[in-house]
Design an enzyme around this catalytic site. Structure first.
Site, PDB file in Angstrom:
ATOM      1  N   ARG A  13       0.828  -1.213   0.000  1.00  0.00           N
ATOM      2  CA  ARG A  13       0.000   0.000   0.000  1.00  0.00           C
ATOM      3  C   ARG A  13       0.863   1.264   0.000  1.00  0.00           C
ATOM      4  O   ARG A  13       0.525   2.270   0.632  1.00  0.00           O
ATOM      5  CB  ARG A  13      -0.958   0.007   1.210  1.00  0.00           C
ATOM      6  CG  ARG A  13      -1.917  -1.154   1.277  1.00  0.00           C
ATOM      7  CD  ARG A  13      -2.867  -1.194   0.092  1.00  0.00           C
ATOM      8  NE  ARG A  13      -3.756  -2.330   0.192  1.00  0.00           N
ATOM      9  CZ  ARG A  13      -3.480  -3.546  -0.295  1.00  0.00           C
ATOM     10  NH1 ARG A  13      -2.336  -3.747  -0.945  1.00  0.00           N
ATOM     11  NH2 ARG A  13      -4.321  -4.539  -0.159  1.00  0.00           N
ATOM     12  N   SER A  50     -11.720  -0.769   3.391  1.00  0.00           N
ATOM     13  CA  SER A  50     -10.826  -0.998   4.529  1.00  0.00           C
ATOM     14  C   SER A  50     -10.262   0.323   5.032  1.00  0.00           C
ATOM     15  O   SER A  50      -9.559   1.020   4.299  1.00  0.00           O
ATOM     16  CB  SER A  50      -9.683  -1.932   4.124  1.00  0.00           C
ATOM     17  OG  SER A  50     -10.176  -3.185   3.733  1.00  0.00           O
ATOM     18  N   GLU A  82      -5.647   3.601   5.995  1.00  0.00           N
ATOM     19  CA  GLU A  82      -5.453   3.441   4.554  1.00  0.00           C
ATOM     20  C   GLU A  82      -6.203   4.518   3.795  1.00  0.00           C
ATOM     21  O   GLU A  82      -5.790   4.962   2.726  1.00  0.00           O
ATOM     22  CB  GLU A  82      -5.938   2.050   4.135  1.00  0.00           C
ATOM     23  CG  GLU A  82      -5.732   1.715   2.687  1.00  0.00           C
ATOM     24  CD  GLU A  82      -6.033   0.258   2.372  1.00  0.00           C
ATOM     25  OE1 GLU A  82      -6.439  -0.005   1.228  1.00  0.00           O
ATOM     26  OE2 GLU A  82      -5.869  -0.609   3.246  1.00  0.00           O
TER      27      GLU A  82
END
Length: 332
Positions: A156, A224, A320
């Site tokens: 990520r 998420s 995130e």
């Protein structure tokens, strides 16, 4: 003032001081200094962005379209506009017999956002398909290209979140996909598929994601909320003594990845609410807005979860989702 409520999937009411629809890098290059204020935010489909309050700058809404296909003996080469929808690209490729993206089905957002976040799911990360990225350098005002090897991809993460943060606007991404396709069905629910085709994997991923994740059109959310933390094996061994069933995935010889959902669930946050914001009752990694929530309530719940995980597991969760305040990005 430009309304933002329908431009981000968390759907908090918010407004921007200015708004610019970007249909080409060349057009943006010409108008950059005159049209865009000092404060700006680049927006794709708003599936990984939450506007916590009104934004005092200019929203640059990415609308660069187009898919160019070339072939070699071994590969399909795709140059795709940053404003194209990611899932629709996956479907387009499948329809043309171009395989590889199927594990990444139903990930929300645009193609331009994919490399920044290095999107990934079900054992696949987008970095393995990226050949190069075209972007407008906001420092020099020139259009540049960066190769995959220079992108510093990680979980990520990418150079766009680090050394190039605030210095770029992506116009297109060029992908390279092997014609000699091999199925990747090693992850969790995909293992039950026997000799799957790319379509089989696509269908299964869509089915699982629809079952696990709430539809943002029905319940405001950004998927998420937290990243899965990567921790040292020494800490994991200590935690394993207290929690024998703690799950993990190897990263390298010294680190493992621990599911953030398991940490949050273990602490009993499923269904926990602050005002109109809730930790989803089925998927604790997802925070939701029932339509009455506010940015301050989201931050309060996220901070409460983060603090509890730190206290219990000595692990610091990192969001995130991009959180935008009146002046730009904020971190909880």
């Amino acid at each position: 003032m430009y309304p933002l409520q329908n431009l981000h999937t968390f759907a908090f009411p918010a407004y921007a001081a200015d708004f610019l629809l970007v249909s080409s890098l060349a057009e943006l290059q010409e108008s950059w200094h005159s049209s865009v204020k000092q404060s700006y935010y680049i927006l794709g489909e708003g599936s990984n962005t939450v506007f916590l309050e009104d934004f005092n700058g200019c929203i640059l809404k990415m609308a660069i379209k187009g898919i160019e296909l070339q072939e070699t003996e071994e590969k399909f080469i795709l140059k795709v506009g940053a404003g194209e929808n990611w899932h629709q690209l996956v479907e387009w490729c499948l329809a043309k017999g171009i395989n590889g993206f199927e594990n990444l089905a139903l990930i929300p957002g645009t193609v331009g956002a994919a490399p920044i976040q290095n999107i990934g799911a079900y054992g696949v990360e987008v970095e393995q398909f990226i050949d190069s990225i075209e972007y407008l350098c906001l420092v020099s005002g020139t259009i540049k290209h960066i190769r995959r090897a220079e992108c510093q991809f990680a979980y990520r993460d990418s150079i766009f979140k680090r050394a190039l943060a605030g210095q770029f606007i992506i116009g297109s991404v060029t992908f390279s996909l092997n014609k000699h396709w091999l199925a990747n069905a090693s992850y969790a629910e995909l293992r039950e598929l026997a000799e799957p085709s790319a379509r089989d994997i696509f269908d299964k991923v869509v089915q699982v994601r629809q079952r696990k994740l709430p539809d943002p059109k029905k319940l405001g959310n950004a998927g998420s909320f937290f990243k899965n933390p990567i921790i040292d094996k020494a800490l994991f061994v200590q935690l394993q003594q207290r929690y024998p069933h703690i799950p993990s995935y190897p990263v390298n010889t010294e680190q493992v990845k621990v599911p953030a959902a398991w940490l949050i669930d273990t602490l009993g946050f499923k269904g926990h609410k602050i005002g109109g914001v809730m930790c989803h009752a089925q998927q604790p990694l997802v925070l939701t807005n029932d339509g009455t929530g506010s940015g301050s309530e989201l931050v309060a719940l996220a901070q409460k979860i983060k603090h509890a995980v730190q206290q219990s597991f000595f692990i610091e969760l990192e969001n995130e989702v991009q959180l935008v305040s009146n002046a730009g990005l904020v971190h909880i």
